[in-house]
Design an enzyme around this catalytic site. Structure first.
Site, PDB file in Angstrom:
ATOM      1  N   PRO A   2       0.805  -1.162   0.000  1.00  0.00           N
ATOM      2  CA  PRO A   2       0.000   0.000   0.000  1.00  0.00           C
ATOM      3  C   PRO A   2       0.866   1.251   0.000  1.00  0.00           C
ATOM      4  O   PRO A   2       1.818   1.376   0.752  1.00  0.00           O
ATOM      5  CB  PRO A   2      -0.747  -0.130   1.309  1.00  0.00           C
ATOM      6  CG  PRO A   2      -0.474  -1.504   1.820  1.00  0.00           C
ATOM      7  CD  PRO A   2       0.558  -2.097   1.019  1.00  0.00           C
ATOM      8  N   GLU A   3       0.557   2.155  -0.863  1.00  0.00           N
ATOM      9  CA  GLU A   3       1.168   3.494  -0.812  1.00  0.00           C
ATOM     10  C   GLU A   3       0.211   4.386  -0.027  1.00  0.00           C
ATOM     11  O   GLU A   3      -0.741   3.902   0.574  1.00  0.00           O
ATOM     12  CB  GLU A   3       1.409   4.021  -2.228  1.00  0.00           C
ATOM     13  CG  GLU A   3       2.380   3.143  -3.015  1.00  0.00           C
ATOM     14  CD  GLU A   3       2.742   3.700  -4.368  1.00  0.00           C
ATOM     15  OE1 GLU A   3       2.760   4.934  -4.541  1.00  0.00           O
ATOM     16  OE2 GLU A   3       3.004   2.904  -5.275  1.00  0.00           O
TER      17      GLU A   3
END
Length: 274
Positions: A2-3
């Site tokens: 996840p960014e």
DNA sequence: AAACGCGCCTGCGGGC
DNA sequence: TGCCCGCAGGCGCGTT
């Protein structure tokens, strides 16, 4: 992992589930994460009201009434699932949080690059995990003037520069490629060779792509899932990431894949000139 | 002192 | 079918 948009999405899901509740018990199923999960996590955090659920960079920081902070990072493959009753666990589950209202959260991380720990002091800047982090990309402090000022003397390739967490946090491998495409900047261009005008535009596009992704619930690739188990939708809007040899959306030139600092970069060699 | 490259860990898909 | 290799949303550390 996840960014930033994915972590922000998780934060948005968790906030109403957690705020005003407390952890009744936190069970450590497997402490072997990026840093070991502290033995006394449950002892420190249980039965203290949860006041705030926030995101800083790609970390979740959950503030409790006793000034302690539950810190969670999802690494590359970390996921949090919410359940209304005791869930079955699988082999990559590391923690099971039971809330005072009977809900559960399950932290799962196949590759173990994530972390779950606590801070005794709610001033994050005092923690080694946070002290070196740069400014938030969606804040007003992140603007063209700021980015130009810190980049004008750097010969680092611009994609690496914007992924450097001390310059600006939260811009990961996908959104760096996407923002550079939208800005028509070649990812290998030295940071010092980018005009103020192009820098302004890059900042605008970093903010724009992150905000758009947040509005779509983030991107789901392989492991990342929303807390509910649903997918995000932004991956359908990628213009370059993972699109090697696909035609550029603007000029139809095949998208090229290169490697920068050991990470794949995707760009249009015609639209994104050096 | 900035910048590189490697390792952490597991699973999956492609090529042979 | 099966094995091996490369690759994956991140990050910190040791080395140059």
């Amino acid at each position: 992992m996840p960014e930033l948009p994915e972590v922000e999405t998780v934060k948005n899901y968790l906030e109403p589930l957690l705020k005003g509740q407390s952890f009744a018990e936190i069970e450590i199923l497997n402490p072997n994460l990026r840093i070991p999960v502290p033995d006394d996590l449950s002892e420190k955090l249980a039965n203290h009201k949860i006041e705030q659920v926030t995101r800083r960079a790609k970390y979740l920081a959950i503030y409790l009434e006793n000034n302690s902070v539950l810190v969670i990072h999802l690494g590359m493959t970390g996921k949090i699932f919410a359940h209304q009753e005791l869930p079955d666990t699988d082999k990559h589950d590391h923690l099971l949080f039971r809330l005072n209202n009977g809900d559960y959260l399950r932290f799962n991380d196949v590759r173990k690059f994530g972390l779950v720990t606590y801070l005794n002091d709610n001033d994050l800047t005092k923690s080694k995990l946070f002290s070196h982090l740069g400014i938030e990309p969606l804040s007003d402090e992140f603007n063209g003037k700021y980015l130009r000022e810190i980049s004008k003397n750097s010969n680092l390739e611009i994609k690496k520069f914007i992924m450097e967490q001390k310059n600006v946090v939260g811009v990961g491998n996908i959104y760096a490629s996407e923002a550079l495409f939208l800005s028509r900047i070649n990812p290998t261009r030295p940071s010092s060779k980018i005009s103020q005008k192009d820098t302004d535009n890059l900042v605008k596009n970093i903010k724009g792509v992150l905000e758009l992704a947040i509005s779509k619930g983030g991107s789901t690739i392989k492991d990342y899932r929303l807390v509910t188990g649903e997918s995000g939708y932004f991956q359908h809007e990628f213009k370059t990431y993972g699109k090697e040899n696909n035609p550029c959306k603007i000029c139809s030139t095949p998208i090229k894949k290169i490697v920068q600092g050991g990470r794949s970069t995707f760009y249009c060699p015609k639209c994104q000139k050096n």
